[in-house]
Each structure stands twice: as structure tokens, then as C-alpha cells.
Design an enzyme around this catalytic site. Structure first.
Site, PDB file in Angstrom:
ATOM      1  N   ASP A 211      62.497   3.149 -77.781  1.00  0.00           N
ATOM      2  CA  ASP A 211      62.091   1.892 -78.523  1.00  0.00           C
ATOM      3  C   ASP A 211      60.687   1.702 -78.800  1.00  0.00           C
ATOM      4  OD1 ASP A 211      64.380   0.274 -78.090  1.00  0.00           O
ATOM      5  OD2 ASP A 211      63.939  -0.543 -76.123  1.00  0.00           O
ATOM      6  N   LYS A 213      56.886   0.528 -78.825  1.00  0.00           N
ATOM      7  CA  LYS A 213      56.132  -0.145 -77.631  1.00  0.00           C
ATOM      8  C   LYS A 213      55.181  -0.867 -78.283  1.00  0.00           C
ATOM      9  CE  LYS A 213      54.118   0.280 -73.185  1.00  0.00           C
ATOM     10  NZ  LYS A 213      53.090  -0.896 -73.380  1.00  0.00           N
ATOM     11  N   ARG A 218      54.470  -9.352 -72.624  1.00  0.00           N
ATOM     12  CA  ARG A 218      55.760  -9.252 -72.296  1.00  0.00           C
ATOM     13  C   ARG A 218      56.372 -10.706 -72.186  1.00  0.00           C
ATOM     14  NH1 ARG A 218      58.346  -5.327 -68.673  1.00  0.00           N
ATOM     15  NH2 ARG A 218      60.731  -5.523 -68.806  1.00  0.00           N
ATOM     16  N   ARG A 233      55.283 -11.668 -67.759  1.00  0.00           N
ATOM     17  CA  ARG A 233      55.820 -10.680 -66.778  1.00  0.00           C
ATOM     18  C   ARG A 233      55.633 -10.647 -65.185  1.00  0.00           C
ATOM     19  NH1 ARG A 233      53.718  -4.310 -65.943  1.00  0.00           N
ATOM     20  NH2 ARG A 233      52.551  -5.069 -64.106  1.00  0.00           N
ATOM     21  N   GLU A 262      58.723  -8.506 -76.247  1.00  0.00           N
ATOM     22  CA  GLU A 262      57.197  -8.824 -76.410  1.00  0.00           C
ATOM     23  C   GLU A 262      56.914  -9.599 -77.504  1.00  0.00           C
ATOM     24  OE1 GLU A 262      55.930  -6.213 -74.302  1.00  0.00           O
ATOM     25  OE2 GLU A 262      53.929  -6.250 -74.997  1.00  0.00           O
ATOM     26  N   PHE A 301      63.948  -6.259 -76.502  1.00  0.00           N
ATOM     27  CA  PHE A 301      64.306  -4.782 -76.266  1.00  0.00           C
ATOM     28  C   PHE A 301      65.437  -4.643 -75.324  1.00  0.00           C
ATOM     29  CE2 PHE A 301      60.296  -5.446 -74.580  1.00  0.00           C
ATOM     30  CZ  PHE A 301      60.634  -5.424 -72.885  1.00  0.00           C
ATOM     31  N   ARG A 373      59.968   0.112 -60.981  1.00  0.00           N
ATOM     32  CA  ARG A 373      59.303   0.820 -62.021  1.00  0.00           C
ATOM     33  C   ARG A 373      60.359   2.025 -62.027  1.00  0.00           C
ATOM     34  NH1 ARG A 373      54.751   0.469 -64.513  1.00  0.00           N
ATOM     35  NH2 ARG A 373      53.692  -0.805 -63.157  1.00  0.00           N
ATOM     36  N   LYS A 379      57.266   5.532 -70.739  1.00  0.00           N
ATOM     37  CA  LYS A 379      56.601   4.843 -71.858  1.00  0.00           C
ATOM     38  C   LYS A 379      55.681   6.200 -72.290  1.00  0.00           C
ATOM     39  CE  LYS A 379      53.326   2.596 -68.856  1.00  0.00           C
ATOM     40  NZ  LYS A 379      52.757   1.067 -68.727  1.00  0.00           N
TER      41      LYS A 379
END
EC number: 6.5.1.1
Length: 507
Positions: A211, A213, A218, A233, A262, A301, A373, A379
Site C-alpha cells: 500500500d 503510505k 490516520r 489514531r 489517511e 486502506f 504493532r 513500513k
DNA sequence: TTCCGACAGTGGGGTCGCAAT
DNA sequence: ATTGCGACCCCACTATCGGAA
């Protein structure tokens, strides 16, 4: 229960490095608390995050406290109620009244309690345990599987209510925490890799979705019928600041949906504007002057819910298929799906050339790991480096107390022969480097001011960073974004360091 | 027995709104 | 009007524990 019992727990938790021991201490405190309002507050305090996100009290306000009480008398619930009162003063204009309320609370606290409450409010508990370990402790205290607590946590921004549920109703009460459109879900976060090849290696040849970024903020968008809510976020409600996002959500042909995406500003050509522009727009309340304002763009996303079907546990491939079905193509983050590292590398180069931040590479078979996470999202961002000169160093705090930690970075100005400060960094240093630089910079010391030690500008350091942003704080009008130390360079002199012109060229 | 995933800590720059100066 | 403070956007990286391999 008295607050002083909590302070004792906090001290014991901070004193041990064993996470299992910390968990037991926290669990013990949860079991001791009254199962109800009290355990909810106790859990919040021990996780280092009171229910009241904003009290209007910061380090400055709490720098000077009244004389402490001799005997402990405060209860956690009394402190919680006081935090409610502080929060209520925010925006009321009556600073004097708030100061009096602060004085009233702290004068009832013993010295240890004052220290605990101040750290709590400042978010600096520093006991080696926060929300995540607290979830462990909740499971232990209520004798419920950790997986059940973690599952419930996905759908509860705060952990206090989880503690209350677990200790009053056990496993069945926790199972009542579910995804409900309108209620925030903890966002899934990405780990990071140094480059595309390293990111792809983590997936061992399995197909991935790469995807784009986007460099914005967010947003988690919930729609239930005509009701739309937008969360950040950190799960703050910012619905009223993002009318464009609300309008897009309303335009979709769905009854209910929960989307992850985003929001950012694009220029007329569709190129992303600097993050600072997006931050300014999304931080502003309504600002009804529409004249010439670029509209905010949102791209998604992920989708966690669609028309009554929860998708959190569905594999990414299925969620992406739903996303593509529900949204118009321009509202979806550009993506490639492949097993080919070269294809991803090409996509990375193209997307960065288009002004985007990089890629997030995702496993196609992974569920949405809310609040974690996970390894399923990786990323990748490009990295710049410069050789800069250390102008000053600051004494560290916490585990870095007694070490020179945060370094001031300067670029050479060939016009004047002087150095122009571009920011500071404390990142990337190993313990060995901290020890070395403490000795090195004390040897180069030219003077002190507060916690800052100024040094002769001779030590060159290689700095990695994400980009150059405009600055009103620094004299060159520029600051480095996310600067971190790569290594000290003893093979270069300050005269050979990079210049401000090299930095300007990166803008 | 070794490896590695997940956490906590240590702070960075910028932006806004608000209150005091 | 300007300045200081608090809150919150964006974060990177290392050390460590303890379960996974």
C-alpha cells in the site's frame, strides 16, 4: 482502598525488572480494589493513563506544589474526581480557580503521593509497565485467558472498563466488548524495515499487498445509517474538523461501515502537500472561510466492518476485496499485490517520486490486529543522511540520567564559516555510544546553560532523517524530520561536514 | 539453548487553541 | 499583538524480558 497502596504498588513495579513480577504486583492491586468504579480507576492509574486525557495541567503548572500532607488519606476515586474537575476548567478562563483546585488536591497528598499523581498527569509513570502489561495483569487478576482480554481490548479505547468487566463479570462480561460502528477500534500499527528487500524477506515469498503510505493523519471512519464519526489514531473524535471525510462516508452505498485510512491535502495536480499543511488543516476547527481552501482528501486502506459483517478476523485479501467493492477507486490507497520484490521496489520508487512517504507491505492472509504493532504490516520509507556537527548536548533523564544524551545538530555555513542549527536528536544511540559521547563532549565543553552543555563544534556525526521541513524555531528556517544518529565520524573534520546549501537542496 | 517478538522508555518538530502579559 | 503552555498530530530507535523455536 487508599491511594497510598497504589503508590506502594507503583514503587514495587518500578523496582523490579521482571515483567512476570510486575504483572503479579499489578494483578494484586486490581484484586484489592473494589470491583466496580474503583477497579476501573485503579486500572487506569496503573496503566499510566487516567480516564481524563486532558486536565490542562502540564509540567509547568505542576512544577511548584504545596507542602505535602503527613498522613495518607486520599483514595484513587477522590483523585479521579479531582482530575474531572481540572478537566472541566479547561477553556473556562478561570485559571485561578483551577490553581486553587490543584492546590487543594496536592496539599492532601503525601510527598510520595504528590510524586505519583504528578507523574500520572504528565504521563511519565516510568514503572516499566503501561497499558499492555496491564492487560496481562487484568487476565491474571480475573483468572481469564489473556487472549480474551486482548480481544476485548481491540474494541475498547480505554483499559479501565476492561478491568471492571473482567473483575465483576469475568469472561462473559469481556466477551460483550465487540465491534460496534460508532465506537472506536484500536488501530493496527506497522513495524518497519530499512528497505523493500528487507520488508519482502519477512513474508518469505508469500503474496503481499504493498500500500502507498500517505503522509497525512490516520483516520478511522465509522458510519452507522446517517451517523458518521471520525477518530484519530489516538481515538479522539475529530468528526467536526473533517467535513469532507464525513461527506464521503455519507455518499457510500452502505448501511454501516468502519474504514481505516489517511487524510491529507493535495495540490491542484494531485501531489501531496507537506505534512505541516495537512496538520494545520486538520488541527483547525471549522474555519468557515472556504475561499481558496484546498479540499481535504481521504484515502482508505482497510475496512473492519461492512453492513453488519465484522471483518476484523477476515484475512486482508478479503478485507481489500470488500474495500474495493464499497469505495470508488480514487478513495482507495494505491496498491500493488504481488510476490515479486522487484515489482514492489519499482512501485516504491514511483510512489516516492510522486511525493508520498513510502509503502506499507502487508501479508494478505493476516487478520486486522487491532491495537498491536504486528509483523503483518511492515513500513518502508526512504532515508536521507547528512554529516553534521554537534553544537551542544543535553543531560538525559530516566535511564539516561548522568549521561549526555540529546545532541544539537548544525550544518556548516560556507558564507560565514559558522554552524546553523537544524534540530536535535537522542535517537539511535547505544549505551556504549552514550558512555562514549558523555566523555567526549565533556572534554569539548565550552560552557553551560541549564541542562545544556555547549561544546567546541568539531565532532562530526552521521545523521539519518526523513526530510527537511520549514521551521520558525531554527535560524536557517529549516529543521530535520525524525533525525537519528547513524554513527560518529572520526574520519571527517568539521570543515568537511555537510553545508546548509546541501540541506536546502533537499527541501 | 538460542532466537526473536513485543514493550517501555527516551525524547524530536510542528500546529492549534487558550490565557496571561 | 505576542508569548507561554498544554494537547496532540507525525514519529525512530535501543534494551530487555520471556515465550517460541
Amino acid at each position: 482502598m487508599l491511594l497510598t497502596e497504589l503508590v506502594t504498588t507503583h514503587g514495587a513495579v518500578a523496582a523490579t525488572r521482571s515483567r512476570l513480577r510486575k504483572r503479579e504486583l499489578l494483578a494484586q492491586a486490581l484484586r484489592t480494589a473494589e470491583p466496580g468504579d474503583e477497579v476501573e480507576v485503579v486500572a487506569a492509574f496503573l496503566s499510566g493513563r487516567p480516564r481524563q486525557r486532558r486536565t490542562g495541567l502540564g509540567w509547568r503548572t505542576l512544577a511548584r506544589l504545596p507542602a505535602p500532607a503527613v498522613e495518607p488519606s486520599l483514595t484513587p476515586l477522590e483523585v479521579d474526581a479531582a482530575l474531572d474537575r481540572f478537566a472541566a476548567f479547561a477553556g473556562s478562563g478561570s485559571q485561578a480557580a483551577r490553581a486553587a483546585a490543584v492546590d487543594e488536591l496536592f496539599s492532601r497528598a503525601t510527598a510520595h503521593e504528590q510524586d505519583f499523581v504528578r507523574r500520572l498527569i504528565l504521563g511519565e509513570l516510568r514503572q516499566g509497565a503501561l497499558d499492555s502489561l496491564l492487560l496481562d495483569a487484568i487476565a491474571a487478576a480475573a483468572d481469564v485467558p489473556l487472549a480474551v482480554v486482548r480481544r476485548a481490548a481491540m474494541f475498547s479505547a480505554l483499559s479501565g472498563p476492561l478491568a471492571r468487566a473482567a473483575l465483576t463479570g469475568g469472561e462473559p462480561a469481556l466477551e460483550s466488548f465487540r465491534l460496534v460502528p460508532g465506537r472506536p477500534v484500536r488501530p493496527m500499527l506497522a513495524s518497519s524495515a530499512p528497505d523493500v528487500a528487507a520488508a519482502m524477506e519477512r513474508f518469505a515469498g508469500a503474496p503481499v499487498a504493498a500500500d502507498t503510505k500517505l503522509d497525512g493523519i490516520r483516520v478511522q471512519v465509522h458510519r452507522d445509517g446517517d451517523e458518521v464519526v471520525v477518530f484519530t489514531r489516538s481515538l479522539d473524535d475529530i468528526t467536526d474538523r473533517l467535513p469532507e471525510v464525513v461527506a464521503l462516508a455519507r455518499s457510500l452505498d452502505v448501511r454501516s461501515v468502519v474504514l481505516d485510512g489517511e487524510a491529507l491535502l493535495l495540490d491542484d495536480a494531485g501531489r501531496p502537500l507537506p505534512f505541516q499543511e495537512t496538520a494545520s488543516r486538520t488541527g483547525t476547527h471549522e474555519a468557515d472561510g472556504e475561499g481558496g481552501r484546498l479540499p481535504l482528501t481521504v484515502r482508505f486502506f482497510d475496512v473492519l466492518h461492512h453492513d453488519g459483517t465484522d471483518l476484523v478476523d477476515a484475512p486482508a485479501a478479503e478485507r481489500l476485496a470488500t474495500l474495493d467493492r464499497v469505495l470508488p477507486p480514487q478513495a482507495v490507497v494505491p496498491r500493488v499485490v504481488t510476490t515479486d520484490p522487484d515489482e514492489v521496489a519499482t512501485f516504491f520508487a514511483d510512489t516516492v517520486a510522486s511525493g508520498n512517504e513510502g509503502l506499507v507491505v502487508k501479508a494478505l492472509d493476516a487478520p486486522y490486529a487491532a491495537g498491536r504493532r504486528g509483523a503483518a504490516w511492515v513500513k518502508v520509507k526512504p532515508r536521507h543522511t547528512l554529516d553534521l556537527v554537534v553544537l551542544a548536548v543535553e543531560w538525559g533523564s530516566g535511564r539516561r540520567r548522568g549521561m549526555l544524551s540529546n545532541i544539537h545538530l548544525g550544518a556548516r555555513d560556507p558564507a560565514t564559516g559558522d554552524f546553523v542549527m537544524l534540530g536535535k536528536t537522542f535517537k539511535g544511540m547505544t549505551d556504549a555510544m552514550l558512555t562514549w559521547q558523555t566523555e567526549r563532549f565533556l572534554a569539548l565543553e565550552t560552557g553551560r546553560e541549564g541542562h545544556v552543555v555547549y561544546v567546541r563544534p568539531v565532532q562530526v556525526v552521521e545523521i539519518a532523517f526523513d526530510g527537511v521541513q520549514r521551521s520558525t524555531r531554527y535560524p536557517g528556517g529549516m529543521a530535520l524530520r525524525f533525525a537519528r544518529v547513524v554513527r560518529y565520524r572520526d574520519d571527517k573534520t568539521a570543515a568537511e561536514a555537510d553545508t546548509v546549501d546541501a540541506v536546502r537542496a533537499l527541501r
